[in-house]
Design a protein around this motif. Structure first.
Motif, PDB file in Angstrom:
ATOM      1  N   ILE A 102       0.863  -1.189   0.000  1.00 16.46           N
ATOM      2  CA  ILE A 102       0.000   0.000   0.000  1.00 16.46           C
ATOM      3  C   ILE A 102       0.891   1.228   0.000  1.00 16.46           C
ATOM      4  O   ILE A 102       1.711   1.419   0.914  1.00 16.46           O
ATOM      5  N   VAL A 103       0.765   2.047  -1.059  1.00 19.51           N
ATOM      6  CA  VAL A 103       1.622   3.219  -1.248  1.00 19.51           C
ATOM      7  C   VAL A 103       0.755   4.429  -1.644  1.00 19.51           C
ATOM      8  O   VAL A 103      -0.395   4.246  -2.059  1.00 19.51           O
ATOM      9  N   PRO A 104       1.283   5.660  -1.533  1.00 19.88           N
ATOM     10  CA  PRO A 104       0.482   6.839  -1.917  1.00 19.88           C
ATOM     11  C   PRO A 104       0.174   6.811  -3.410  1.00 19.88           C
ATOM     12  O   PRO A 104       1.054   6.494  -4.212  1.00 19.88           O
ATOM     13  N   LYS A 105      -1.066   7.146  -3.784  1.00 19.62           N
ATOM     14  CA  LYS A 105      -1.439   7.043  -5.203  1.00 19.62           C
ATOM     15  C   LYS A 105      -1.237   8.357  -5.943  1.00 19.62           C
ATOM     16  O   LYS A 105      -1.232   9.425  -5.340  1.00 19.62           O
ATOM     17  N   ARG A 106      -1.062   8.234  -7.250  1.00 21.20           N
ATOM     18  CA  ARG A 106      -1.052   9.420  -8.098  1.00 21.20           C
ATOM     19  C   ARG A 106      -2.471   9.696  -8.579  1.00 21.20           C
ATOM     20  O   ARG A 106      -3.318   8.819  -8.602  1.00 21.20           O
ATOM     21  N   ASP A 107      -2.702  10.951  -9.029  1.00 24.14           N
ATOM     22  CA  ASP A 107      -4.045  11.358  -9.443  1.00 24.14           C
ATOM     23  C   ASP A 107      -4.577  10.546 -10.616  1.00 24.14           C
ATOM     24  O   ASP A 107      -5.789  10.377 -10.752  1.00 24.14           O
ATOM     25  N   ARG A 108      -3.674  10.048 -11.448  1.00 20.68           N
ATOM     26  CA  ARG A 108      -4.168   9.349 -12.638  1.00 20.68           C
ATOM     27  C   ARG A 108      -4.833   8.011 -12.319  1.00 20.68           C
ATOM     28  O   ARG A 108      -5.535   7.450 -13.154  1.00 20.68           O
ATOM     29  N   VAL A 109      -4.622   7.495 -11.102  1.00 15.30           N
ATOM     30  CA  VAL A 109      -5.343   6.271 -10.709  1.00 15.30           C
ATOM     31  C   VAL A 109      -6.763   6.675 -10.300  1.00 15.30           C
ATOM     32  O   VAL A 109      -6.938   7.480  -9.386  1.00 15.30           O
ATOM     33  N   PRO A 110      -7.781   6.150 -10.970  1.00 20.51           N
ATOM     34  CA  PRO A 110      -9.155   6.571 -10.679  1.00 20.51           C
ATOM     35  C   PRO A 110      -9.549   6.268  -9.226  1.00 20.51           C
ATOM     36  O   PRO A 110      -9.125   5.259  -8.666  1.00 20.51           O
ATOM     37  N   ASP A 111     -10.369   7.163  -8.644  1.00 18.87           N
ATOM     38  CA  ASP A 111     -10.837   6.964  -7.274  1.00 18.87           C
ATOM     39  C   ASP A 111     -11.581   5.635  -7.109  1.00 18.87           C
ATOM     40  O   ASP A 111     -11.581   5.048  -6.037  1.00 18.87           O
ATOM     41  N   LEU A 112     -12.198   5.199  -8.174  1.00 20.54           N
ATOM     42  CA  LEU A 112     -12.952   3.943  -8.102  1.00 20.54           C
ATOM     43  C   LEU A 112     -12.021   2.768  -7.763  1.00 20.54           C
ATOM     44  O   LEU A 112     -12.397   1.860  -7.022  1.00 20.54           O
ATOM     45  N   ALA A 113     -10.791   2.812  -8.290  1.00 19.35           N
ATOM     46  CA  ALA A 113      -9.846   1.718  -8.027  1.00 19.35           C
ATOM     47  C   ALA A 113      -9.470   1.662  -6.553  1.00 19.35           C
ATOM     48  O   ALA A 113      -9.241   0.583  -5.999  1.00 19.35           O
ATOM     49  N   THR A 114      -9.413   2.825  -5.907  1.00 19.32           N
ATOM     50  CA  THR A 114      -8.923   2.895  -4.530  1.00 19.32           C
ATOM     51  C   THR A 114     -10.041   3.224  -3.545  1.00 19.32           C
ATOM     52  O   THR A 114      -9.772   3.509  -2.378  1.00 19.32           O
ATOM     53  N   SER A 115     -11.270   3.229  -4.017  1.00 20.37           N
ATOM     54  CA  SER A 115     -12.432   3.583  -3.181  1.00 20.37           C
ATOM     55  C   SER A 115     -12.241   4.945  -2.524  1.00 20.37           C
ATOM     56  O   SER A 115     -12.619   5.132  -1.363  1.00 20.37           O
ATOM     57  N   GLY A 116     -11.621   5.840  -3.264  1.00 20.63           N
ATOM     58  CA  GLY A 116     -11.453   7.195  -2.758  1.00 20.63           C
ATOM     59  C   GLY A 116     -10.302   7.372  -1.786  1.00 20.63           C
ATOM     60  O   GLY A 116     -10.047   8.482  -1.317  1.00 20.63           O
ATOM     61  N   LEU A 117      -9.584   6.292  -1.467  1.00 19.18           N
ATOM     62  CA  LEU A 117      -8.436   6.412  -0.555  1.00 19.18           C
ATOM     63  C   LEU A 117      -7.292   7.141  -1.265  1.00 19.18           C
ATOM     64  O   LEU A 117      -7.161   7.065  -2.486  1.00 19.18           O
ATOM     65  N   PRO A 118      -6.427   7.836  -0.500  1.00 16.89           N
ATOM     66  CA  PRO A 118      -5.264   8.496  -1.104  1.00 16.89           C
ATOM     67  C   PRO A 118      -4.132   7.496  -1.374  1.00 16.89           C
ATOM     68  O   PRO A 118      -3.068   7.874  -1.834  1.00 16.89           O
ATOM     69  N   THR A 119      -4.376   6.229  -1.071  1.00 19.59           N
ATOM     70  CA  THR A 119      -3.350   5.191  -1.258  1.00 19.59           C
ATOM     71  C   THR A 119      -3.816   4.192  -2.299  1.00 19.59           C
ATOM     72  O   THR A 119      -5.008   4.082  -2.589  1.00 19.59           O
ATOM     73  N   VAL A 120      -2.841   3.440  -2.849  1.00 19.84           N
ATOM     74  CA  VAL A 120      -3.181   2.401  -3.825  1.00 19.84           C
ATOM     75  C   VAL A 120      -2.431   1.118  -3.471  1.00 19.84           C
ATOM     76  O   VAL A 120      -1.287   1.160  -3.011  1.00 19.84           O
ATOM     77  N   ALA A 121      -3.099  -0.004  -3.667  1.00 22.61           N
ATOM     78  CA  ALA A 121      -2.488  -1.321  -3.440  1.00 22.61           C
ATOM     79  C   ALA A 121      -1.831  -1.767  -4.739  1.00 22.61           C
ATOM     80  O   ALA A 121      -2.474  -1.790  -5.788  1.00 22.61           O
ATOM     81  N   VAL A 122      -0.537  -2.093  -4.687  1.00 20.86           N
ATOM     82  CA  VAL A 122       0.191  -2.481  -5.900  1.00 20.86           C
ATOM     83  C   VAL A 122       0.792  -3.867  -5.727  1.00 20.86           C
ATOM     84  O   VAL A 122       1.377  -4.174  -4.690  1.00 20.86           O
ATOM     85  N   ARG A 123       0.619  -4.685  -6.770  1.00 17.99           N
ATOM     86  CA  ARG A 123       1.192  -6.031  -6.738  1.00 17.99           C
ATOM     87  C   ARG A 123       1.848  -6.334  -8.074  1.00 17.99           C
ATOM     88  O   ARG A 123       1.322  -5.979  -9.127  1.00 17.99           O
TER      89      ARG A 123
END
Ligand code: TXA
Ligand code: MG
Length: 343
Positions: A102-123
């Protein structure tokens, strides 16, 4: 229309084309089968939530096939120095493999992917066909496990076809998943690293590399609050469940359990089955299964969802499952058994 195709250059090309056009494709990974959509396409992501019947508050994992992709979806400058160091060590050591960060997301990742969280799960998955597919698509494929929300995860193309069938544009068949349990989810964004979901990369291996990590204690908080502000909604208490009622036992309570008609027993090892059999002879109408005859955690993990799917038959009403030793992959096996309990 649903098609199931074996892995080939042609089927991967076809799957990538579908992803470019906003389609959704089930594909094999070393952990479980994923239900993939282009991570940058909100309409495709919306379809994934709809097909899975997944609540919008439960964010997806974005799968990459090259380390360079990480920087295009994550803003690593937002991590403190210690977290940056941990990330570099973890990625170098465990990627590709069954670890989600889980890392901080960039704006280009849609909110839908992260459920509006400022972080994104990457694998970064280790499975060859998964990586070829991701690379042939946009390089970022959002994919939850390819099962209806709350149900058992799929470790075979057949499981996906049975559970989601015609709702998926294409299923790539890569045979059974080798790890058989979802990736370990590790949060690097909130101070000390914390395991949000035990999985295919054991806690002990992570700690050997970066030192102590916090346990998944957030599970209790998450279970108490199923609607808002979850640290990791996948920590919901009921999850990964078969239709039959599952009861998780320690070894002593399992030996005392006589079972009833329509019951199944899922033993951790062959020795436990034999001990149970010597106490409860002639179990007519009772089904017996063993995760690993020799009691190997690696094999038991790979067999868990496989056997739970096999035991999820109309004639089986209750599954008595033996917990694994609480070490290495055993922690992830037990996490899934406990979350499958009492449905
Ligand atoms: O092995 C796996 O991880 C498989 C394969 C397909 O790669 N995928 C998988 O995805 O298990 P899914 O959606 O079933 O589980 C994703 C987990 C959920 O528990 C979700 O809540 C958590 O990751 N998650 C995703 N994004 C998050 C975030 N930004 N912060 C915290 N947790 C997050
Ligand atoms: Mg899942």
């Amino acid at each position: 229309m649903m098609a199931v195709l074996p892995i080939s250059d042609e089927s991967i090309r076809q799957a990538a084309q579908l992803l470019f056009r906003g389609g959704i494709v089930a594909f094999p990974t070393e952990t479980v089968y994923g239900l993939g959509a282009d991570a940058f396409n909100p309409a495709a992501l919306a379809r994934v939530f709809a097909v899975k019947n997944r609540p919008r508050f439960d964010p997806l994992i974005v799968h990459i096939a090259a380390l360079e992709m990480l920087e295009t979806i994550a803003d690593l400058s937002l991590l403190d120095t210690a977290a940056q160091k941990n990330l570099a060590a973890l990625a170098a050591h465990f990627w590709p493999g069954p670890l989600t960060l889980i890392v901080p997301k960039r704006d280009r990742v849609p909110d839908l992917a992260t459920s509006g969280l400022p972080t994104v799960a990457v694998r970064f998955p280790a499975h060859d066909a998964a990586r070829r597919l991701i690379a042939a698509a946009t390089g970022a494929v959002a994919a939850p496990s390819a099962n209806p929300f709350g149900y058992l995860s799929p470790t075979r193309a057949e499981h996906v076809a049975e559970m989601l069938g015609a709702q998926v544009d294409l299923i790539l068949d890569g045979g059974p998943s080798s790890v058989g349990l979802e990736s370990t989810v590790l949060d690097l964004c909130h101070g000390n690293p914390r395991i949000l979901r035990p999985g295919g990369t054991p806690k002990e291996a992570i700690e050997a590399l970066i030192g102590p990590v916090l346990p998944d204690t957030a599970a209790d908080t998450a279970a108490a609050d199923t609607n808002a502000g979850l640290v990791s909604p996948g920590l919901l208490q009921s999850h990964y469940a078969p239709h039959a009622c599952l009861v998780a036992h320690n070894t002593e309570s399992l030996y005392r359990e006589p079972g009833e008609t329509g019951a199944a027993f899922l033993f951790f090892d062959g020795a436990s089955r034999d001990a149970w059999l010597s106490a409860h002879a002639n179990p007519a109408g009772i089904t017996l299964a063993v995760l690993s005859e020799t009691g190997t955690l690696l094999e038991a993990a790979a067999q868990l969802f496989e056997l739970l799917h096999a035991l999820d038959r109309p004639d089986i009403t209750r599954i008595h499952a033996q917990l694994a030793p609480e070490e290495g992959l055993g922690a992830a096996i037990n996490d899934r058994l406990r979350k499958a309990e009492g449905k």
